[in-house]
Design a protein around this motif. Structure first.
Motif, short mmCIF file in Angstrom:
data_model
loop_
_atom_site.label_atom_id
_atom_site.label_comp_id
_atom_site.label_asym_id
_atom_site.label_seq_id
_atom_site.Cartn_x
_atom_site.Cartn_y
_atom_site.Cartn_z
N ASP A 1 9.16 -0.90 -4.24
CA ASP A 1 8.59 0.42 -4.00
C ASP A 1 7.24 0.47 -4.72
O ASP A 1 7.16 0.70 -5.92
N ASN B 1 4.92 2.60 -4.64
CA ASN B 1 4.58 3.90 -5.20
C ASN B 1 5.09 4.06 -6.63
O ASN B 1 4.45 4.69 -7.45
N SER C 1 2.77 2.08 -9.02
CA SER C 1 1.49 2.74 -9.29
C SER C 1 1.60 3.83 -10.35
O SER C 1 0.59 4.25 -10.91
N THR C 2 2.81 4.26 -10.67
CA THR C 2 2.98 5.23 -11.76
C THR C 2 3.02 4.54 -13.12
O THR C 2 2.88 5.18 -14.15
N PHE D 1 -0.68 0.48 2.16
CA PHE D 1 -0.73 1.14 0.85
C PHE D 1 -2.16 1.07 0.33
O PHE D 1 -2.85 0.08 0.58
#
Length: 82
Positions: free
Chosen positions: A16, A18, A21-22, A36
């Motif tokens: 994942d 996403n 990216s955190t 992405f």
């Protein structure tokens, strides 16, 4: 600091992006930009993908690194790989 470097192969199928990216910046390669928006894209490889990226809308709003050959071929499109 943690950073992630992602290619285009099936090995990223179950990742994942996403979530990554955190945690830290994501560097992507070539066609990853189709799925992405990484923090930085590295364009290398065949002339087909380089031309696709150079002519895409993606390059207008994002940092894309490449080598000196592609900087000369597509002036103002790429940043030199540090």
């Amino acid at each position: 600091m943690t950073a992630f470097i992602l290619g285009n192969g099936i090995s990223r199928k179950n990742i994942d992006i996403n979530v990554l990216s955190t945690i830290g910046p994501v560097y992507g390669c070539n066609a990853l930009y189709r799925d992405f928006t990484p923090d930085f894209l590295v364009a290398s490889g065949t002339n087909d993908i380089i031309k696709e990226i150079a002519n895409s809308q993606f390059i207008k709003d994002n940092v894309v690194y490449s080598n000196s050959i592609h900087l000369l071929e597509y002036p103002g499109k790429f940043y030199l790989v540090p």
